[in-house]
Every structure is written in C-alpha cells, then in structure tokens.
Design an enzyme around this catalytic site. Structure first.
Site, PDB file in Angstrom:
ATOM      1  N   ILE A  71       4.356  -9.807  -1.021  1.00  0.00           N
ATOM      2  CA  ILE A  71       5.037  -9.230   0.136  1.00  0.00           C
ATOM      3  C   ILE A  71       4.300  -9.745   1.369  1.00  0.00           C
ATOM      4  O   ILE A  71       3.061  -9.811   1.367  1.00  0.00           O
ATOM      5  CB  ILE A  71       5.055  -7.685   0.073  1.00  0.00           C
ATOM      6  CG1 ILE A  71       5.841  -7.093   1.250  1.00  0.00           C
ATOM      7  CG2 ILE A  71       3.653  -7.100  -0.008  1.00  0.00           C
ATOM      8  CD1 ILE A  71       6.149  -5.599   1.084  1.00  0.00           C
ATOM      9  N   ALA A  72       5.031 -10.151   2.377  1.00  0.00           N
ATOM     10  CA  ALA A  72       4.381 -10.689   3.577  1.00  0.00           C
ATOM     11  C   ALA A  72       5.292 -10.529   4.784  1.00  0.00           C
ATOM     12  O   ALA A  72       6.521 -10.559   4.655  1.00  0.00           O
ATOM     13  CB  ALA A  72       4.038 -12.168   3.381  1.00  0.00           C
ATOM     14  N   GLU A 103      -1.352  -6.624  -7.747  1.00  0.00           N
ATOM     15  CA  GLU A 103      -2.761  -6.946  -7.496  1.00  0.00           C
ATOM     16  C   GLU A 103      -2.934  -7.190  -6.011  1.00  0.00           C
ATOM     17  O   GLU A 103      -2.022  -7.696  -5.356  1.00  0.00           O
ATOM     18  CB  GLU A 103      -3.184  -8.220  -8.234  1.00  0.00           C
ATOM     19  CG  GLU A 103      -3.142  -8.134  -9.734  1.00  0.00           C
ATOM     20  CD  GLU A 103      -2.042  -9.004 -10.303  1.00  0.00           C
ATOM     21  OE1 GLU A 103      -1.508  -9.856  -9.571  1.00  0.00           O
ATOM     22  OE2 GLU A 103      -1.706  -8.810 -11.489  1.00  0.00           O
ATOM     23  N   ASN A 108      -8.326  -6.562   1.500  1.00  0.00           N
ATOM     24  CA  ASN A 108      -7.058  -6.604   2.238  1.00  0.00           C
ATOM     25  C   ASN A 108      -6.631  -5.195   2.659  1.00  0.00           C
ATOM     26  O   ASN A 108      -5.746  -4.576   2.064  1.00  0.00           O
ATOM     27  CB  ASN A 108      -5.980  -7.275   1.376  1.00  0.00           C
ATOM     28  CG  ASN A 108      -4.743  -7.629   2.191  1.00  0.00           C
ATOM     29  OD1 ASN A 108      -4.534  -7.116   3.287  1.00  0.00           O
ATOM     30  ND2 ASN A 108      -3.917  -8.505   1.636  1.00  0.00           N
ATOM     31  N   TYR A 115       0.200   0.009   0.434  1.00  0.00           N
ATOM     32  CA  TYR A 115       0.475   0.464  -0.934  1.00  0.00           C
ATOM     33  C   TYR A 115       0.108   1.939  -1.113  1.00  0.00           C
ATOM     34  O   TYR A 115       0.827   2.690  -1.780  1.00  0.00           O
ATOM     35  CB  TYR A 115      -0.276  -0.417  -1.942  1.00  0.00           C
ATOM     36  CG  TYR A 115       0.086  -1.890  -1.848  1.00  0.00           C
ATOM     37  CD1 TYR A 115       1.389  -2.295  -1.615  1.00  0.00           C
ATOM     38  CD2 TYR A 115      -0.885  -2.875  -1.967  1.00  0.00           C
ATOM     39  CE1 TYR A 115       1.733  -3.638  -1.515  1.00  0.00           C
ATOM     40  CE2 TYR A 115      -0.565  -4.222  -1.870  1.00  0.00           C
ATOM     41  CZ  TYR A 115       0.741  -4.595  -1.638  1.00  0.00           C
ATOM     42  OH  TYR A 115       1.068  -5.921  -1.536  1.00  0.00           O
TER      43      TYR A 115
HETATM   44  C1  LIG Z   1       0.328  -6.219   4.416  1.00  0.00           C
HETATM   45  C2  LIG Z   1       1.511  -6.565   5.323  1.00  0.00           C
HETATM   46  C3  LIG Z   1       2.659  -7.072   4.436  1.00  0.00           C
HETATM   47  C4  LIG Z   1       1.950  -5.296   6.099  1.00  0.00           C
HETATM   48  O1  LIG Z   1       3.113  -5.633   6.832  1.00  0.00           O
HETATM   49  P1  LIG Z   1       3.591  -4.791   8.118  1.00  0.00           P
HETATM   50  O2  LIG Z   1       5.039  -5.096   8.334  1.00  0.00           O
HETATM   51  O3  LIG Z   1       2.650  -5.018   9.249  1.00  0.00           O
HETATM   52  O4  LIG Z   1       3.407  -3.277   7.617  1.00  0.00           O
HETATM   53  P2  LIG Z   1       4.173  -2.007   8.230  1.00  0.00           P
HETATM   54  O5  LIG Z   1       4.256  -2.127   9.712  1.00  0.00           O
HETATM   55  O6  LIG Z   1       5.451  -1.795   7.483  1.00  0.00           O
HETATM   56  O7  LIG Z   1       3.138  -0.856   7.890  1.00  0.00           O
HETATM   57  C5  LIG Z   1       3.342  -0.014   6.773  1.00  0.00           C
HETATM   58  C6  LIG Z   1       2.032   0.678   6.457  1.00  0.00           C
HETATM   59  O8  LIG Z   1       1.082  -0.287   5.987  1.00  0.00           O
HETATM   60  C7  LIG Z   1      -0.232   0.111   6.397  1.00  0.00           C
HETATM   61  N1  LIG Z   1      -0.773  -0.925   7.290  1.00  0.00           N
HETATM   62  C8  LIG Z   1      -0.121  -1.972   7.814  1.00  0.00           C
HETATM   63  N2  LIG Z   1      -0.949  -2.727   8.545  1.00  0.00           N
HETATM   64  C9  LIG Z   1      -2.155  -2.128   8.481  1.00  0.00           C
HETATM   65  C10 LIG Z   1      -3.426  -2.441   9.029  1.00  0.00           C
HETATM   66  N3  LIG Z   1      -3.608  -3.527   9.789  1.00  0.00           N
HETATM   67  N4  LIG Z   1      -4.459  -1.628   8.722  1.00  0.00           N
HETATM   68  C11 LIG Z   1      -4.297  -0.538   7.950  1.00  0.00           C
HETATM   69  N5  LIG Z   1      -3.093  -0.189   7.398  1.00  0.00           N
HETATM   70  C12 LIG Z   1      -2.050  -0.980   7.666  1.00  0.00           C
HETATM   71  C13 LIG Z   1      -0.066   1.422   7.133  1.00  0.00           C
HETATM   72  O9  LIG Z   1      -0.166   2.462   6.178  1.00  0.00           O
HETATM   73  C14 LIG Z   1       1.365   1.325   7.623  1.00  0.00           C
HETATM   74  O10 LIG Z   1       1.948   2.573   7.854  1.00  0.00           O
HETATM   75  P3  LIG Z   1       1.858   3.259   9.319  1.00  0.00           P
HETATM   76  O11 LIG Z   1       2.404   2.256  10.277  1.00  0.00           O
HETATM   77  O12 LIG Z   1       2.713   4.478   9.176  1.00  0.00           O
HETATM   78  O13 LIG Z   1       0.405   3.519   9.557  1.00  0.00           O
HETATM   79  C15 LIG Z   1       1.107  -7.645   6.383  1.00  0.00           C
HETATM   80  O14 LIG Z   1      -0.097  -7.247   7.000  1.00  0.00           O
HETATM   81  C16 LIG Z   1       0.944  -9.044   5.826  1.00  0.00           C
HETATM   82  O15 LIG Z   1       1.917  -9.795   5.700  1.00  0.00           O
HETATM   83  N6  LIG Z   1      -0.299  -9.443   5.457  1.00  0.00           N
HETATM   84  C17 LIG Z   1      -0.551 -10.781   4.956  1.00  0.00           C
HETATM   85  C18 LIG Z   1       0.055 -10.984   3.598  1.00  0.00           C
HETATM   86  C19 LIG Z   1      -0.553 -10.030   2.587  1.00  0.00           C
HETATM   87  O16 LIG Z   1      -1.752  -9.798   2.576  1.00  0.00           O
HETATM   88  N7  LIG Z   1       0.323  -9.506   1.700  1.00  0.00           N
HETATM   89  C20 LIG Z   1      -0.098  -8.624   0.632  1.00  0.00           C
HETATM   90  C21 LIG Z   1      -0.532  -9.393  -0.548  1.00  0.00           C
HETATM   91  S1  LIG Z   1      -1.101  -8.330  -1.875  1.00  0.00           S
END
Ligand SMILES: CC(C)(COP(=O)(O)OP(=O)(O)OC[C@H]1O[C@@H](n2cnc3c(N)ncnc32)[C@H](O)[C@@H]1OP(=O)(O)O)[C@@H](O)C(=O)NCCC(=O)NCCS
Length: 151
Positions: A71-72, A103, A108, A115
């Site tokens: 997921i990204a 995983e 991260n 999650y």
């Molecule tokens: C992980 C990832 C997919 C989150 O995407 P996102 O669209 O920013 O997430 P959302 O805005 O939907 O946030 C959902 C929840 O995730 C958590 N979250 C997201 N970013 C966070 C951060 N920087 N620190 C802590 N928690 C975080 C929070 O619980 C958040 O809920 P909240 O907004 O109510 O606090 C994004 O950071 C990403 O693409 N990272 C790089 C790729 C990656 O690592 N993928 C996972 C591989 S296992």
C-alpha cells in the site's frame, strides 16, 4: 475528491509510477503490475485525485486468509486519509475471510500507525526480512468476521 478504481489493462502503469516513487528497495515494475492482472486471487485498487493516480493497494485473496502485499500514497498526498480509504476498500474485498496479514519494516512508523488504527496487531518479528537497508519485519494480522460472522 479521491476516487478508487480497480487496476486494469489501461491503468496498471499508474500503480507502478506510485510504487516507484514510494519504494527504493526493488520496486515492482509496470510489467509486474500487469502480471498481477493475470493472477485470479490478486486485487489492486488505485486512488485518483482527479486524473492523477496518488496511491494504490494490492492484496492477495487466499481463503481463509488474505495478504496486504503493498500500500502506498505519493509523498505530496499523505496525511489526507487516502491510505485509510485504500485499506477500507481492501477489507471490504476480504468480506467472508478470517484473517488479513501483512509485513512491515519495524521502523515504518506511518505504516504501523495506519495498520494499528485499522485494528492490526503485531504477532511476530521476522529477522532481516528486508534488504536495502537490511531490517526486521513485524508480522501484523487482523481477525476478520469470517464466513458466519463469528469472531
Ligand atoms: C503508510 C502510508 C501508506 C500512509 O498513507 P497516508 O495516505 O498518508 O495515510 P492516511 O492519511 O490515510 O492516515 C491513516 C492513518 O495512518 C497513520 N499515519 C499515517 N501517517 C502517519 C505518520 N506519518 N505517523 C504516524 N502515523 C501515521 C495514522 O494513524 C493515520 O490516521 P490519522 O490521520 O487519523 O492519525 C504512506 O505513508 C506511504 O505511502 N508510505 C510509504 C510506503 C509504505 O511504507 N507503505 C507501507 C508498506 S508496509
């Protein structure tokens, strides 16, 4: 407004572009995303902000469980709830299954936070699971309601 669309033969390169921006360690190529379309238990959904692909989720449905492979969300679009939408969509597709697993790198925090927010719990640590850089993985799982709605 963010709209989620299933990946298909026309848009698989959009998912690859997001993947290649977000992951440095052996990101999937466009060809690998195209191959996913031929796997009957694979599902990929792409998040669009207008015409721009900004995120995706890929899951494998292997009853009675399913795996979130990836997921990204693009860096400029994070913290807007897009991963929340993608993971909700993945969970809807898993209706009737018993468990969702994945995983994640132990460092991260954004992904682990995502999650945990969705009810996944850390059940194991796999040593040196990742390369570039080498790092352990947490195995996280979420119990789903299952076929009969029983936990
Ligand atoms: C992980 C990832 C997919 C989150 O995407 P996102 O669209 O920013 O997430 P959302 O805005 O939907 O946030 C959902 C929840 O995730 C958590 N979250 C997201 N970013 C966070 C951060 N920087 N620190 C802590 N928690 C975080 C929070 O619980 C958040 O809920 P909240 O907004 O109510 O606090 C994004 O950071 C990403 O693409 N990272 C790089 C790729 C990656 O690592 N993928 C996972 C591989 S296992």
């Amino acid at each position: 407004m963010i709209v989620l669309r299933p990946m298909n033969g026309e848009n698989y390169a959009h998912a690859a572009a997001v993947e290649q921006t977000c992951f440095l360690d052996r990101p999937w190529t466009a060809e690998q995303f195209r191959e996913e379309l031929g796997i009957d238990f694979s599902r990929t959904f792409i998040a669009y902000d207008g015409d721009a692909a900004v995120g995706f989720v890929n899951i494998w449905l292997t009853p009675p469980t399913a795996t979130v492979n990836n997921i990204a969300v693009l860096p400029g679009h994070r913290r807007r709830g897009i991963a929340d939408l993608l993971l909700d969509c993945a969970e809807e597709v898993c209706a009737g299954l018993e468990e969702l697993t994945l995983e994640v790198r132990v460092s991260n925090r954004p992904a682990i936070g995502l999650y945990e927010k969705h009810g996944f719990v850390n059940v194991a640590r796999r040593r040196n699971f990742y390369e570039n850089p080498r790092e352990d993985a947490f195995i996280m799982t979420k119990k789903l309601s299952g076929v009969n709605g029983n936990d």
